[in-house]
Design a protein around this motif. Structure first.
Motif, short mmCIF file in Angstrom:
data_model
loop_
_atom_site.label_atom_id
_atom_site.label_comp_id
_atom_site.label_asym_id
_atom_site.label_seq_id
_atom_site.Cartn_x
_atom_site.Cartn_y
_atom_site.Cartn_z
N ASP A 92 -14.93 6.11 2.72
CA ASP A 92 -13.98 5.08 2.34
C ASP A 92 -12.98 5.57 1.29
OD1 ASP A 92 -15.95 5.21 0.42
OD2 ASP A 92 -16.36 3.07 0.37
N PRO A 148 -5.59 -1.49 -1.65
CA PRO A 148 -6.68 -0.69 -1.09
C PRO A 148 -8.01 -0.90 -1.83
CG PRO A 148 -4.70 0.63 -1.17
CD PRO A 148 -4.40 -0.63 -1.93
N PHE A 172 -9.99 6.35 3.64
CA PHE A 172 -9.00 5.27 3.62
C PHE A 172 -8.11 5.37 2.38
CE2 PHE A 172 -7.87 0.93 2.19
CZ PHE A 172 -6.98 0.61 3.21
N LEU A 223 -9.56 -4.06 -0.60
CA LEU A 223 -10.11 -3.87 0.74
C LEU A 223 -11.43 -3.09 0.70
CD1 LEU A 223 -7.03 -3.17 3.01
CD2 LEU A 223 -9.00 -4.57 3.63
N MET A 253 -8.65 -1.15 8.40
CA MET A 253 -8.67 0.04 7.55
C MET A 253 -8.71 1.30 8.41
SD MET A 253 -11.33 -1.38 4.64
CE MET A 253 -11.46 0.13 3.68
N CYS A 297 0.85 -1.20 0.00
CA CYS A 297 0.00 0.00 0.00
C CYS A 297 0.88 1.25 0.00
CB CYS A 297 -0.92 0.00 1.22
SG CYS A 297 -2.12 -1.35 1.23
#
Length: 257
Positions: A218, A96, A246, A99, A115, A48
């Motif tokens: 998100d 990401p 996130f 996720l 997260m 990430c």
């Protein structure tokens, strides 16, 4: 007296791990049961990427080399001054994205924990850290709430608030009308799609008034949804709004990929 129940719980958890061995939601490799985070493996977490520099101090948008975003960043220069600070934990790329999709579309509620833990590590300007105590989630529609059984932004907001010593207050903002999915829309269409789609319930307005609020979602794509939510909060009397997500979509990097 508590030892036996704890041993029983540990034995039950171990039995479940044998039958339902945890696998990484991104690469599908087994995740060691000794790790507290069993949603994503350590290799994928290492893949990430944080948002690249140089970036705007206010919105963390990419800044071309040798360009100074002050006094007017090309990304956030036209936003209301009361939208104080935008931060995202990671660039929206493979891990990401996996996720976010697992949390948003595949029922992996457990993904919200790790997260939000990564979101809690984001660094903020001093005034944001000192002032923003209430955490508001981007609300979802009633239809999507019935379909998924939860609002992924609210789960992230609750985890983020708990890990940063703030108070989750998802009730401060509501969605007043359903909107089409933003996925296939262009930036101008996104803004029109969510315009006036959010409001602060009248009974909650006193809690909003004068506050520096932290808004959680998100993903930041064009910012249309977060800015529409911020507008509703500011019109209800909030003094300042900052935004945490996130992941963030960076078109320049996607074109290179």
């Amino acid at each position: 007296m508590l030892i036996i129940p704890q041993l029983a719980r540990d034995a039950w958890a171990g039995a479940l791990d044998l039958v339902f061995a945890p696998v990484c939601v991104s690469c599908r490799a087994p995740v060691p049961t000794t790790l507290p985070d069993r949603v994503v493996c350590q290799v994928c977490w290492a893949r990430c990427r944080p948002l690249p520099a140089p970036r705007c101090d206010r919105c963390w948008g990419p800044v071309p080399a040798r360009e100074d975003p002050r006094p007017k960043c090309r990304t956030c220069g036209d936003w209301p001054a009361a939208v104080r600070s935008i931060r995202s934990a990671y660039v929206m790329d493979d891990v990401p994205r996996d996720l976010v999709h697992a949390l948003k579309y595949q029922g992996w509620e457990a993904a919200a924990g790790p997260m939000s833990a990564r979101m809690a590590r984001i660094t903020w300007p001093r005034d944001v850290s000192d002032e923003a105590r209430l955490v508001v989630a981007v609300p979802t529609s009633k239809a999507r709430l019935r379909e998924r059984g939860y609002n992924q932004a609210a789960l992230l907001a609750a985890g983020f608030a708990a890990r940063t010593g703030r108070v989750a207050a998802p009730e401060l903002l509501e969605r007043t009308r359903a909107t089409a999915t933003q996925t296939a829309l262009h930036p101008s269409e996104r803004r029109a799609n969510v315009a006036r789609a959010f409001s602060v319930p009248a009974r909650q307005a006193p809690r909003v008034r004068g506050e520096h609020l932290m808004l959680v979602d998100d993903v930041w794509t064009t910012g249309a949804t977060a800015l529409a939510c911020s507008q509703a909060l500011l019109e209800a009397g909030a003094r300042v709004v900052s935004v945490a997500t996130f992941a963030r979509v960076i078109p320049e990097l996607e074109r290179l990929g």
